[in-house]
Design an enzyme around this catalytic site. Structure first.
Site, short mmCIF file in Angstrom:
data_model
loop_
_atom_site.label_atom_id
_atom_site.label_comp_id
_atom_site.label_asym_id
_atom_site.label_seq_id
_atom_site.Cartn_x
_atom_site.Cartn_y
_atom_site.Cartn_z
N ASP A 219 -35.52 -4.14 5.60
CA ASP A 219 -35.70 -2.98 4.75
C ASP A 219 -37.16 -2.88 4.29
O ASP A 219 -37.78 -3.89 3.96
CB ASP A 219 -34.78 -3.14 3.52
CG ASP A 219 -34.74 -1.91 2.66
OD1 ASP A 219 -34.30 -0.87 3.15
OD2 ASP A 219 -35.14 -1.99 1.48
N GLU A 264 -35.80 -20.34 16.87
CA GLU A 264 -35.19 -21.68 16.81
C GLU A 264 -33.71 -21.64 17.16
O GLU A 264 -33.10 -22.65 17.44
CB GLU A 264 -35.30 -22.26 15.39
CG GLU A 264 -36.66 -22.75 15.00
CD GLU A 264 -36.71 -23.00 13.49
OE1 GLU A 264 -35.64 -23.16 12.85
OE2 GLU A 264 -37.83 -23.03 12.95
C1 GLC Z 1 -34.75 1.76 2.61
C2 GLC Z 1 -33.25 1.98 2.66
C3 GLC Z 1 -32.88 2.89 1.53
C4 GLC Z 1 -33.28 2.24 0.22
C5 GLC Z 1 -34.76 1.87 0.21
C6 GLC Z 1 -35.10 0.95 -0.91
O1 GLC Z 1 -35.47 2.90 2.88
O2 GLC Z 1 -32.87 2.46 3.91
O3 GLC Z 1 -31.52 3.21 1.53
O4 GLC Z 1 -33.03 3.13 -0.84
O5 GLC Z 1 -35.12 1.20 1.38
O6 GLC Z 1 -34.57 -0.33 -0.67
#
Ligand code: GLC
Length: 537
Positions: A219, A264
């Protein structure tokens, strides 16, 4: 002979856990619910599933605010349920990747609680990005405080950076320090220059790899490092955060270290980054052979319904990854965007336009080299739910914009599996799902569509089954064939795909047709439709 790793051509299905299937009857999806529906995914014909965060979380941002990276939130199940799900997915021949959220934690994370209880300058605060305030001014006026600091002077946030969801990216503590949060105030950003943060995430990766996951979706993968001078944007919009946040070279050693960890383990473990960049060159940096395996390429999702636009997107996406020897990735919908059935409709157009274009786009995407990421519910042709009652909305974008932006709840409405009324088999009868489900979804349930050969679900199944047979050995590039301006025809070896973005029919190359998104009329491809074929000659 080297075998192509599984992810290079994979079709990956995004499971938004909270909305997929509810086994325990609390109105929210859970891991046992996912396990109970693995047969649907196997029958659909995808290769892998990606689970959005199911970790312990107050759900200030749907679980992208993680309070404990090694625990399953009780509303989603337990670690035992997770282990059972991994085993069952593998038993069905499905890979499983999980989300990892390294840019920020929840404000309920033990580390942030410690930081709150510790004084400015303490090691506990150094795990996050705390700063003293700045002078009150335009930036200060935007802040929640604009208030008197401990010394009594009016002060504002350290700089004028905005949060991605509206409002300032800083929140002030009673002791006068401010902390950075690029998203909600409940998602404090971590300090990736602190070695403890790096060690912790390496350990978290190992924790889930040891439990058998096949990879990670990272993310906000480009955002971990911030320019330590914290200069003001000075009136420029959020895109100006690119330089000070989203294009920092310090990020790459982090992913090199993660790659060494993935390597790994046996079995082609992989990582795909959610990377938003300004240009294709930046993407390629993440794809160097000792870094990430894939990055999301969002341009297809962002493109309007237009043949020249799609052609540009494909050309630049292929060029972006070619230098790195990587394969491209394609997305039409996700938990962050308006569902493409709705995006492709036009206000006032016939109700069938969006669904017709969505089917056409699927064949186009699945014919391209690389891997495709599907979002749950697109196989049912679900539209965006645009009329959720205000009181039901949960996305922080809705609250942080004071109702100015509807946010992303409309694509997160639970899936309709069966039956005639809410909760349509998502939960036990009589249970109210966490977001209301529209009346009128009876014809969209998986149960209603499965026996109908003309349904969207049957179309997805057929397209995925054929893709599996077809594309594994095709060349990685595309060769464009002549076509009218409103259409596209490309070829990969013996296989071709035609997409007609216009309203008028276009003539297809001669050859044998494998699959179409709408009925053909002789050799004419209808407007807003697409076809796969093996051209003659
Ligand atoms: C990314 C995720 C989204 C979230 C953001 C903050 O863009 O896909 O859903 O709100 O990160 O974590």
């Amino acid at each position: 002979m080297t075998l192509t790793p599984w992810w290079r051509n994979a079709v990956v299905y995004e499971v938004y856990v909270r909305s997929f299937a509810d086994a325990d009857g609390d109105g929210e999806g859970d891991l046992r619910g996912v396990r109970s529906r693995l047969g649907h995914l196997r029958h659909l014909g995808v290769d892998a599933l990606w689970l959005t965060p199911f970790y312990r979380s107050p759900l200030a941002d749907g679980g992208y605010d993680v309070a404990d990276y090694r625990a399953v939130d009780p509303r989603f199940g337990s670690l035992g349920d997770f282990d059972d799900l991994v085993a069952a997915a593998h038993g069905h021949g499905l890979r499983l990747i999980v989300d990892i959220v390294p840019n920020h934690t929840s404000d309920r994370h033990r580390w942030f609680q410690e930081a709150l209880a510790s004084p400015p300058g303490s090691p506990a605060r150094d795990r996050y990005l705390f700063r003293p305030g700045g002078p009150a001014g335009p930036a200060g006026a935007a802040g929640p405080a604009g208030a008197a600091g401990p010394a009594g002077a009016a002060e504002g946030p350290p700089n004028d950076w905005p949060s991605a969801f509206g409002g300032p990216a800083w929140t002030r503590l009673p002791d006068g320090e401010w902390y950075l949060h690029l998203y909600t105030p409940e998602q404090p950003d971590l300090n990736w220059r602190n070695p403890e943060v790096r060690r912790e995430f390496e350990d978290i990766l190992r924790f889930w790899l040891d439990r058998g996951v096949d990879g990670f979706r990272i993310d906000v993968a480009a955002g971990l490092f911030k320019d330590g001078t914290y200069g003001d944007l000075g009136g420029r919009d959020r895109r100006a955060l690119h330089g000070p946040v989203y294009a920092r070279s310090e990020i790459h050693p982090v992913y090199r270290a993660w790659r060494r960890i993935l390597d790994e383990y046996d079995g082609d473990r992989m990582a795909i980054g959610e990377v938003w960049t300004e240009g294709p060159e930046d993407l390629a940096l993440y794809l160097r052979p000792d870094e990430l395996h894939q990055v999301f390429q969002f341009d297809l999702q962002l493109a309007p319904w237009s043949a020249p636009a799609f052609r540009d997107v494909v050309a630049s996406a292929l060029a972006a990854v070619a230098g790195a020897g990587a394969a491209p990735t394609w997305v039409l919908s996700s938990h962050d965007s308006v569902r493409h059935v709705t995006r492709y409709g036009r206000p006032g157009s016939a109700p069938g336009l969006g669904p017709a274009r969505a089917r056409a786009a699927l064949l186009f995407m699945l014919a391209l080299p690389g891997s495709a990421y599907l979002y749950q519910g697109e196989e049912l042709g679900l539209p965006e739910v645009t009329d959720l009652p205000d009181a039901a909305r949960q996305d922080p974008i809705w609250t942080q914009s004071a109702g100015g932006e509807p946010g992303r709840d409309g694509c997160r409405v639970p899936l309709p599996w069966s039956g005639k009324t809410e909760p349509y088999g998502f939960s036990a009868d009589g249970v109210r799902p966490w977001l209301p489900m529209p009346a009128g979804w009876a014809a969209l349930t998986a149960e209603a569509q499965a026996p109908d050969p003309a349904s969207t679900l049957s179309f997805y199944r057929e397209a995925l089954a054929r893709r599996r047979l077809l594309t594994a050995d095709l060349p990685d590039g595309v060769e464009w064939l002549d076509s009218p301006e409103t259409a596209l025809i490309f070829r990969r070896g013996p296989f071709a795909c035609a997409l007609n973005c216009g309203e008028d029919p276009v003539r297809m190359p001669s050859g044998s047709v494998l699959l179409t998104s709408a009925p053909l009329h002789g050799d004419l491809l209808a407007g807003n439709s697409s076809a796969w074929l093996v051209p003659s000659g």
